[in-house]
Motif scaffolding. Structure first.
Motif, short mmCIF file in Angstrom:
data_model
loop_
_atom_site.label_atom_id
_atom_site.label_comp_id
_atom_site.label_asym_id
_atom_site.label_seq_id
_atom_site.Cartn_x
_atom_site.Cartn_y
_atom_site.Cartn_z
N ALA A 137 0.84 -1.21 0.00
CA ALA A 137 0.00 0.00 0.00
C ALA A 137 0.87 1.25 0.00
N LEU A 138 0.25 2.35 -0.39
CA LEU A 138 0.83 3.69 -0.25
C LEU A 138 0.06 4.40 0.86
N LEU A 139 0.74 4.83 1.89
CA LEU A 139 0.13 5.53 3.01
C LEU A 139 0.19 7.02 2.72
N ILE A 140 -0.95 7.66 2.65
CA ILE A 140 -1.04 9.05 2.21
C ILE A 140 -1.22 9.96 3.42
N GLU A 141 -0.30 10.91 3.56
CA GLU A 141 -0.32 11.83 4.69
C GLU A 141 0.07 13.23 4.22
N CYS A 142 0.02 14.16 5.16
CA CYS A 142 0.56 15.50 4.94
C CYS A 142 1.89 15.61 5.68
N ALA A 143 2.78 16.42 5.13
CA ALA A 143 4.09 16.64 5.75
C ALA A 143 4.50 18.08 5.53
N LYS A 144 5.42 18.54 6.34
CA LYS A 144 5.91 19.91 6.21
C LYS A 144 6.79 20.02 4.98
N LYS A 145 6.61 21.08 4.21
CA LYS A 145 7.41 21.30 3.01
C LYS A 145 8.84 21.66 3.40
#
Length: 673
Positions: free
Chosen positions: A343-351
């Motif tokens: 799977a690909l785990l989709i999250e947000c991260a700091k640029k």
């Protein structure tokens, strides 16, 4: 190893306080008194000195006031016992603890003392810093056992507020409620008789597309904390719950720094679009002739492994969105147990810099119609040969207001991207990131293609290991050979007879690596549009299947060659059983050679019934989406006049796709021949 760059487009043991702080004393530990002769008395601090220790100050864990930064902190706060302060409170406490202050940190073992010691027993500064770092890493890895205090400490370390409250239950038993809150999350944990009874997760400021998944998330958190029948409160650890709470805290912290941008809403918007696409593809598959009579689960799994993947919110005891794209034994209609899933785990991260595209909040990444009705010629060229042209959309840029003044102790990055100088509107300092679960090993050329699909530049200037070395790390005894590499293993292969009886045979397997190809391990990748993830799935499936084939015969499913070179196989017939009982059974060793070439191409060679002078050869090419194609063979009969159903190349390819095992394929071919 290659690293991504943005493209132009965008010796004793140390003990910490248990979850519930209890002061230690010499009377509690007679075998290891506080003033032990094992350590110099000159470095033993008094409790009063402990309170003044610099490491007990507000900056001990890298955040002011013990507030608990979600990414930089190392351990919890609130450890008020003198022994814990001595274990964590600087050089003196550390040196005291190095001579056996307890056992909870079994992973530390005896820490070597590297520096020269003076009469006071102090080592040099670098040595003490190194030892303290080892202790802190162990404390960070183990988050303690489940208790109200332990969970409070965990929440504080992650920068969340924790508020204990008295509650009334119908049973009138002793109960308390612990509320853990951030800017966008609220977690209510009810304890009764010191055991977790209920867990309720909420997103008070989020829209319905986020909150409609909270029941599944609460169930996962409850499983992390509940004490099952075969478990004990003394041994149940908080680590799984801590990992999920940390994911929530990271997304919550990013949302708070970029208000009103909501990371949970942005990820849920991607789920809505991918789920809409998945359901459309399932319905299209259902209409195809090969899916007639198939169960819904099989159709959905086929869409997952051949189309645009299957999005799932909060799955496999992990909070968050995962895009499942491959599954072990995918072509079997009925599977036992829980099959391995990629799977690909989709999250947000700091640029990390302004070159990366900021995340956007939208539910409309793809049109309602899903497919373009009259696609232009350039779209037809880019689309798959047998696939539709998907009607992807480009949502508007999400903007947030200017940041307010810095608070005391707060730091801020320097990648503010103003869009309108008059209003001060800016893009959020947040990007989407896909984490590979599990990490996937691919050739460097494939990694470069995947980075290109994500509008990133793959850095080829960094040294990289070979592809086969990443799959099968070279041992210290193995010699490097410029002509190639040979890996020798053995595996037990099941053999299914016509009457349904199952026996086994041991195969001696040799992997011949032809040529050298650089490899790369995909762990996580920034992206700006879910379209990019869908476009890279055929490459990911290609090497998820290749690695599965190789691991079955040469990886964890195999073993080193045994000393006795020959193994026996006992047939199910009466004569063979009698021979076995009489000790007169015959042995036959089965050897299989597999050659690995870039492509990837895999050729298997094994002994034919006609004898060693006429070995059987079958060459396979693993194509996109894990499709198998036979490129060479000498086992298919060319007798067109025979009335008997002949083995075909399509049969060989299908059998390998179904079994995912070279050994089973060899036994299947030998029976058919």
């Amino acid at each position: 190893m290659a690293t991504p760059t943005p493209g132009k487009h965008n010796s004793g043991q140390v003990v910490a306080t248990p979850p519930v702080s209890t002061p230690f004393s010499a009377s509690n530990h007679p075998s290891h008194p506080a003033f032990s002769p094992h350590g110099p008395r000159s470095v033993v601090p008094s409790p009063q000195q402990v309170k003044k220790s610099p490491a007990n100050s507000s900056t001990m864990f890298g955040y002011p006031g013990g507030g608990g930064h979600p990414t930089n902190s190392s351990f919890g706060v609130g450890y008020d016992s003198p022994s814990a302060a001595m274990a964590l409170g600087g050089v003196s406490g550390l040196e005291l603890g190095l001579e056996g202050m307890g056992t909870p940190l079994g992973g530390v073992g005896h820490l070597p003392v590297g520096g020269a010691h003076t009469g006071s027993g102090r080592g040099d500064e670098e040595d003490r810093a190194r030892r303290l770092g080892v202790v802190m890493e162990v404390l960070k890895a183990s988050q303690g056992r489940i208790s109200e205090k332990g969970i409070q400490h965990l929440a504080t370390r992650l920068g969340l507020d924790s508020i204990p409250e008295e509650v009334e239950l119908k049973s009138r038993s002793s109960s308390r409620s612990l509320i853990i809150a951030g800017s966008a999350i609220s977690l209510d944990i009810v304890f009764a008789n010191n055991l977790v009874k209920t867990v309720l997760l909420q997103f008070p400021t989020s829209p319905p597309i986020v909150n409609k998944h909270v029941d599944k998330a609460s169930e996962i958190l409850m499983r992390d904390l509940e004490i099952k029948g075969d478990e004990s409160p003394l041994s149940k650890r908080v680590d799984p719950f801590g990992a999920n709470l940390e994911r929530l805290a990271e997304q919550d912290h990013l949302s708070q720094l970029n208000t009103p941008f909501n990371c949970f809403e942005a990820v849920a918007g991607i789920y809505e679009s991918l789920e809409k696409l998945h359901q459309w593809e399932v319905e299209k598959l259902r209409e195809s002739p090969e899916m007639i009579g198939k169960e819904q689960e099989f159709v959905e799994r086929t869409a997952m492994c051949t189309k645009s993947g299957k999005p799932i919110m909060h799955a496999r005891d992990r909070l968050g969105l995962s895009l499942d794209y491959w599954q072990e034994k995918r072509r079997l209609a009925h599977q036992k147990g829980t099959p391995k899933t990629w799977a690909l785990l989709i999250e947000c991260a700091k640029k990390p810099s302004a070159f990366y595209t900021s995340a956007r909040t939208s539910e409309n990444w793809i049109s309602t119609e899903i497919e373009k009705v009259n696609p232009p010629a350039e779209d037809l060229l880019l689309a798959a040969a047998d696939g539709p042209v998907l009607d992807w959309l480009e949502p508007e840029t999400t903007l947030v207001p200017p940041q307010g003044p810095l608070k005391e102790g707060e730091t801020r990055g320097d990648i503010i991207e103003l869009v309108d100088e008059t209003t001060g509107l800016r893009r959020p300092e947040v990007m989407f990131v896909a984490k590979f679960d599990p990490p996937l090993i691919v050739p460097g050329s494939v990694a470069a293609q995947i980075y290109h699909l994500a509008d990133l530049t793959f850095d080829v200037s960094q040294p990289s290991p070979y592809f086969d070395h990443l799959l099968f790390p070279r041992s210290a005894e193995e010699q490097f050979n410029n002509d190639g590499r040979v890996i020798k293993r053995e595996a037990t292969v099941p053999i299914f007879e016509k009457d349904g009886e199952k026996t086994t045979r041991t195969h001696k397997n040799n992997l011949w690596v032809e040529g050298f190809e650089y490899g790369y391990t995909l762990t996580e990748l920034p992206f700006s549009h879910p379209r990019q993830l869908v476009e890279m799935l055929p490459y990911l499936r290609q090497y998820a299947f290749t690695s599965t084939l190789l691991q079955k015969s040469f990886g964890a499913s195999s073993r080193a060659l045994s000393k006795p070179a020959k193994q026996t196989i006992v047939q199910s017939t009466r004569s063979d059983f009698d021979s076995f009982m009489a000790g007169m059974f015959s042995t036959k060793e089965k050897t299989m050679d597999v050659s690995l070439k870039p492509g990837p191409q895999l050729r298997i060679t094994f002994e034919h019934h006609d004898g060693p002078k006429y070995p059987a050869n079958i060459g396979f090419e693993i194509k996109h989406n894990g499709v198998v194609e036979v490129v060479e063979e000498n086992v298919v009969s060319k007798d067109q006049m025979s009335d008997k159903k002949q083995l075909t190349e399509a049969d060989l390819a299908k059998m390998l796709e179904i079994t995912e095992d070279f050994g089973i394929l060899v036994e299947y071919v030998l029976r058919r021949l």
